[in-house]
Design an enzyme around this catalytic site. Structure first.
Site, PDB file in Angstrom:
ATOM      1  N   LYS A  26      -1.787   4.516  -3.928  1.00 37.78           N
ATOM      2  CA  LYS A  26      -2.314   5.674  -4.653  1.00 37.78           C
ATOM      3  C   LYS A  26      -1.314   6.171  -5.686  1.00 37.78           C
ATOM      4  O   LYS A  26      -0.109   6.146  -5.465  1.00 37.78           O
ATOM      5  CB  LYS A  26      -2.645   6.813  -3.680  1.00 37.78           C
ATOM      6  CG  LYS A  26      -3.781   6.505  -2.724  1.00 37.78           C
ATOM      7  CD  LYS A  26      -4.018   7.680  -1.794  1.00 37.78           C
ATOM      8  CE  LYS A  26      -5.171   7.399  -0.833  1.00 37.78           C
ATOM      9  NZ  LYS A  26      -5.397   8.530   0.101  1.00 37.78           N
ATOM     10  N   ASP A  34       0.815  -1.216   0.000  1.00 38.61           N
ATOM     11  CA  ASP A  34       0.000   0.000   0.000  1.00 38.61           C
ATOM     12  C   ASP A  34       0.850   1.269   0.000  1.00 38.61           C
ATOM     13  O   ASP A  34       2.056   1.246   0.242  1.00 38.61           O
ATOM     14  CB  ASP A  34      -0.898   0.030   1.244  1.00 38.61           C
ATOM     15  CG  ASP A  34      -2.164  -0.786   1.058  1.00 38.61           C
ATOM     16  OD1 ASP A  34      -2.453  -1.189  -0.073  1.00 38.61           O
ATOM     17  OD2 ASP A  34      -2.856  -1.013   2.070  1.00 38.61           O
ATOM     18  N   MET A  75      -7.972   9.399   8.965  1.00 35.07           N
ATOM     19  CA  MET A  75      -8.403   9.868   7.635  1.00 35.07           C
ATOM     20  C   MET A  75      -9.402  11.017   7.716  1.00 35.07           C
ATOM     21  O   MET A  75     -10.367  11.062   6.958  1.00 35.07           O
ATOM     22  CB  MET A  75      -9.024   8.706   6.837  1.00 35.07           C
ATOM     23  CG  MET A  75      -8.131   7.480   6.739  1.00 35.07           C
ATOM     24  SD  MET A  75      -9.011   5.994   6.216  1.00 35.07           S
ATOM     25  CE  MET A  75     -10.065   5.660   7.633  1.00 35.07           C
TER      26      MET A  75
END
Length: 511
Positions: free
Chosen positions: A63, A41, A178
């Protein structure tokens, strides 16, 4: 594990921890070392991939440009497919797989497909980042409870799935994951449901890494402070009276080299030791090997002298590399330290002496000046007429020692024990940091590290990349190589050891 299960492959969901690669568990490292595929990740530190076998496939599932490279369904399908092909798969996830890591969803998919899996817990961000920020989640004098909350609900979502009324009661610590993009609304909701607007709040960005940033405020003003500071994800939001303890308990970001980016240019198998010294003082040490050590083009010259090493009066070893090369070759020849017989040993510097100690040898001589001139000065006090000296060396080593000892009357043999060649390329991380002008310091631990960097990128480009970068050299010979290429040396320790170089860098940036 049964043959039946192994034939179907295996998936390990491994918590990578919050950022510091040292926070992964021993079990996590064991899994990485046997992986055939690693799916990792955005928040998993890529340094952890150093534990993975070279032949293993590495698949990035984080990402790109702020958007997920693969959605969750695609990741689930990927894990199942790789395991069903009979491969050992490690799913490396930032923090802990089961704390806002969607590990439960992945396990459900694996279970439905009949794929065996194991969960390897990790240090979750709330625990790791708060510890590194000096904020205890619980404290007997402040609170006995802590709640982990997702902060990722739409900014305008009125029908929240979070029980804001319960969260706002009492003095328990709240940790929002988050939640930077929804920070203002989340803080407002806590106040609307009864939490005091004066309640301390801290934002922790890139916790446990040298890029860690901590911003403090209250429920009433933290959103405004974050806007003014341009505070961006990834970050945690800590709400509670324990935030006030940071003033007393802060330790990580107060270290002398905290936040400094330092490039280390030693050989690939040697950068780790020095990088660890710098990291202990808070630096972000970027490994950038400019040397690759390889075997001599032919072994016969070294083999010949090693077989008769006992006939020499002195064996002179000027580095740990020389020590390891000699003793590895002795092993290949079926020999060991006993072949030295009456031969005395000179070790140049404490690190060389330490390397000899690994083979059960204490040097007879360690010059106080850890360079070739120091060796020559020590032997100048002796009668070397007719003495035999063995000086195994690197192919690019200075010829000062064999030349001067021969001038004193010694018979010197100096076979090549290893070669110093250029790596194929500079690591992307190091080159990217130099190009972005984010490097504070670059270290050179030998003349070869300087010359090789110039050879790899070109002298003019090297000078351009190092504009504004503090140059740290381990000693005068290396400094001379730097200056000959147009570099200004700002740091040079009085003693030419890695520990002294690290201390000199710390002193320079502490001024």
């Amino acid at each position: 594990m049964t043959t039946h299960l192994q034939s179907k492959g295996m998936v390990y969901l491994v918590g990578a921890g919050p950022g510091d690669p040292g926070l992964i568990t021993l079990r996590g490292v064991e899994c990485l070392r046997k992986a055939e595929v690693v799916v990792y990740d955005y928040l998993a530190n890529e340094q952890l991939l150093d534990h993975v076998p070279a032949a293993a496939e590495r698949i990035y599932a984080g990402k790109i440009g702020g958007r997920h490279n693969q959605d969750q369904e695609e990741i689930n399908t990927l894990l199942v497919k790789q395991a069903q092909a009979g491969r050992i798969v490690v799913r490396l996830k930032g923090g802990d797989p089961f704390v806002f890591g969607r590990g439960g969803e992945e396990c459900e998919a694996l279970g439905a497909a009949g794929v065996p899996f194991e969960i390897v817990p990790g240090v979750t961000a709330a625990v790791g980042a708060c510890a590194y920020a000096g904020i205890p989640l619980t404290h007997r004098d402040y609170t006995a409870s802590v709640t982990l909350v997702t902060g990722r609900e739409g900014k305008d979502k009125d029908d929240s799935g979070i029980d804001w009324h319960s969260l706002s009661r009492g003095k328990g610590t709240l940790v929002f994951y988050m939640g930077i993009t929804t920070l203002r609304r989340n803080m407002e909701r806590l106040v609307e449901h009864g939490r005091s607007p004066d309640t301390p709040v801290a934002l922790i960005r890139w916790g446990t890494t040298p890029d860690q940033q901590v911003l403090k405020g209250t429920l009433a003003d933290i959103a405004d402070r974050a806007d003014r500071a341009g505070f961006k994800p990834p970050a945690l939001t800590i709400v509670g009276e324990v935030v006030a303890l940071r003033e007393k308990l802060s330790w990580f970001d107060g270290r002398p080299l905290f936040g400094r980016k330092v490039i280390v240019t030693r050989a690939a198998d040697q950068t780790g030791e020095f990088a660890a010294m710098l990291a202990e003082q808070g630096a972000m040490a970027i490994e950038c090997p400019t040397i690759r050590l390889v075997e001599p083009e032919q072994w016969e010259p070294l083999d010949t002298v090693l077989r008769e090493a006992g006939s020499y009066d002195w064996l002179v070893l000027t580095s740990g590399n020389a020590v390891r090369s000699v003793f590895r070759r002795l092993e290949v020849l079926g020999l060991d330290a006993r072949v030295l017989g009456r031969c005395r040993v000179c070790a140049v510097g404490p690190k060389t002496a330490e390397a000899l100690g690994e083979f059960g040898i204490r040097p007879d001589l360690v010059p106080s000046d850890y360079k070739a001139e120091g060796v020559v000065a020590e032997f100048a006090r002796m009668d070397l007429a007719g003495k035999r000296v063995l000086f195994p060396r690197a192919d690019r080593a200075r010829d000062l020692v064999p030349r001067e000892l021969a001038r004193m009357g010694a018979r010197v043999d100096s076979p090549i024990a290893y070669r110093n060649i250029l790596p194929d390329s500079l690591p992307h991380e190091a080159l990217h940091a130099l190009e972005r002008r984010t490097v504070d310091c670059i270290t050179f631990t030998s003349s070869s590290t300087v010359r090789n960097l110039a050879a790899m990128v070109g002298e003019d480009r090297m000078l351009d990349l190092l504009k504004g970068v503090t140059v740290a050299s381990i000693g005068p010979i290396t400094s001379q190589a730097c200056r000959s290429l147009g570099l200004e040396v700002a740091i040079e320790p009085a003693s030419y050891t890695l520990a002294d170089l690290a201390a000199a860098i710390e002193a320079f940036f502490s001024c």
